[in-house]
Design a protein around this motif. Structure first.
Motif, short mmCIF file in Angstrom:
data_model
loop_
_atom_site.label_atom_id
_atom_site.label_comp_id
_atom_site.label_asym_id
_atom_site.label_seq_id
_atom_site.Cartn_x
_atom_site.Cartn_y
_atom_site.Cartn_z
N LEU A 169 0.83 -1.21 0.00
CA LEU A 169 0.00 0.00 0.00
C LEU A 169 0.86 1.26 0.00
CD1 LEU A 169 -2.86 -1.14 2.38
CD2 LEU A 169 -2.95 -0.87 -0.11
N ARG A 170 1.99 1.24 0.69
CA ARG A 170 2.91 2.39 0.66
C ARG A 170 3.44 2.62 -0.76
NH1 ARG A 170 3.61 1.17 5.90
NH2 ARG A 170 5.12 -0.49 5.69
N ALA A 171 3.75 1.52 -1.45
CA ALA A 171 4.26 1.64 -2.82
C ALA A 171 3.22 2.23 -3.75
CB ALA A 171 4.71 0.27 -3.33
N LEU A 172 1.97 1.99 -3.47
CA LEU A 172 0.88 2.50 -4.31
C LEU A 172 0.42 3.90 -3.89
CD1 LEU A 172 -1.23 -0.75 -4.59
CD2 LEU A 172 0.23 0.25 -6.36
N PRO A 214 12.89 11.03 -15.81
CA PRO A 214 13.54 10.57 -14.58
C PRO A 214 12.55 10.28 -13.45
CG PRO A 214 14.72 12.45 -15.50
CD PRO A 214 13.44 12.32 -16.27
N LEU A 215 11.48 11.06 -13.38
CA LEU A 215 10.48 10.83 -12.34
C LEU A 215 9.71 9.54 -12.58
CD1 LEU A 215 9.33 11.98 -9.75
CD2 LEU A 215 7.71 13.30 -11.12
N VAL A 266 10.31 2.06 -7.57
CA VAL A 266 9.56 1.80 -6.32
C VAL A 266 8.54 0.69 -6.55
CG1 VAL A 266 7.92 2.79 -4.66
CG2 VAL A 266 9.89 4.14 -5.42
N LEU A 267 7.79 0.78 -7.65
CA LEU A 267 6.78 -0.24 -7.96
C LEU A 267 7.42 -1.60 -8.21
CD1 LEU A 267 4.43 1.88 -10.24
CD2 LEU A 267 3.94 1.07 -7.90
N VAL A 289 5.21 -4.15 -10.43
CA VAL A 289 5.46 -4.22 -11.87
C VAL A 289 6.68 -5.09 -12.14
CG1 VAL A 289 4.46 -1.94 -12.29
CG2 VAL A 289 6.94 -2.16 -11.99
N HIS A 290 6.75 -5.54 -13.37
CA HIS A 290 7.90 -6.31 -13.85
C HIS A 290 8.36 -5.67 -15.15
CE1 HIS A 290 10.44 -9.70 -14.84
NE2 HIS A 290 9.90 -9.71 -16.03
#
Length: 118
Positions: A36-39, A70-71, A78-79, A85-86
């Motif tokens: 949840l923090r990653a999202l 870059p952003l 992070v994801l 994600v992959h």
């Protein structure tokens, strides 16, 4: 004689009866918190929504979201670290996809919940 326990789905004066939720392990709860923090960033939510529709490379996400490369790359890291994600290299580009559909459901449900309140 004692009253019978209410069945899940029954409605009583206190409202509908919900089935009890099994207790989760601390490791499972910690993992869910990390996910949840990653999202929990608007750009990452937008990335997940984009990847829900199709696999995308970085430049496609940059164009679709109007966010600097870059952003986008930082948010993808992070994801990726969170297992959301992959990335798969295809020639000179890396194409990103969601690891599974559950992740898209989390984001879609959160967005729908916010929109219902508006």
């Amino acid at each position: 004689m004692t009253a019978a326990s209410p069945l899940p789905g029954e409605v009583h004066s206190e409202g509908p009866v919900k089935p009890s939720t099994p207790v989760q392990s601390p490791a499972t709860l910690a993992g869910a918190g990390e996910l949840l923090r990653a999202l929990a960033a608007p750009v990452r939510i937008a990335i997940v929504l984009q990847l829900r529709d199709a696999d995308r490379c970085v430049h496609e996400l940059v164009d679709a979201l109007d966010v600097a490369q870059p952003l986008i790359s930082q948010h993808l890291r992070v994801l990726k670290a969170a297992g959301v994600v992959h990335g798969e290299r295809r020639g000179r580009e890396v194409v990103y996809r969601l690891v599974d559909d559950h992740l898209a459901h989390i984001v879609v449900d959160a967005v729908a919940h916010v929109q219902e309140g508006s």
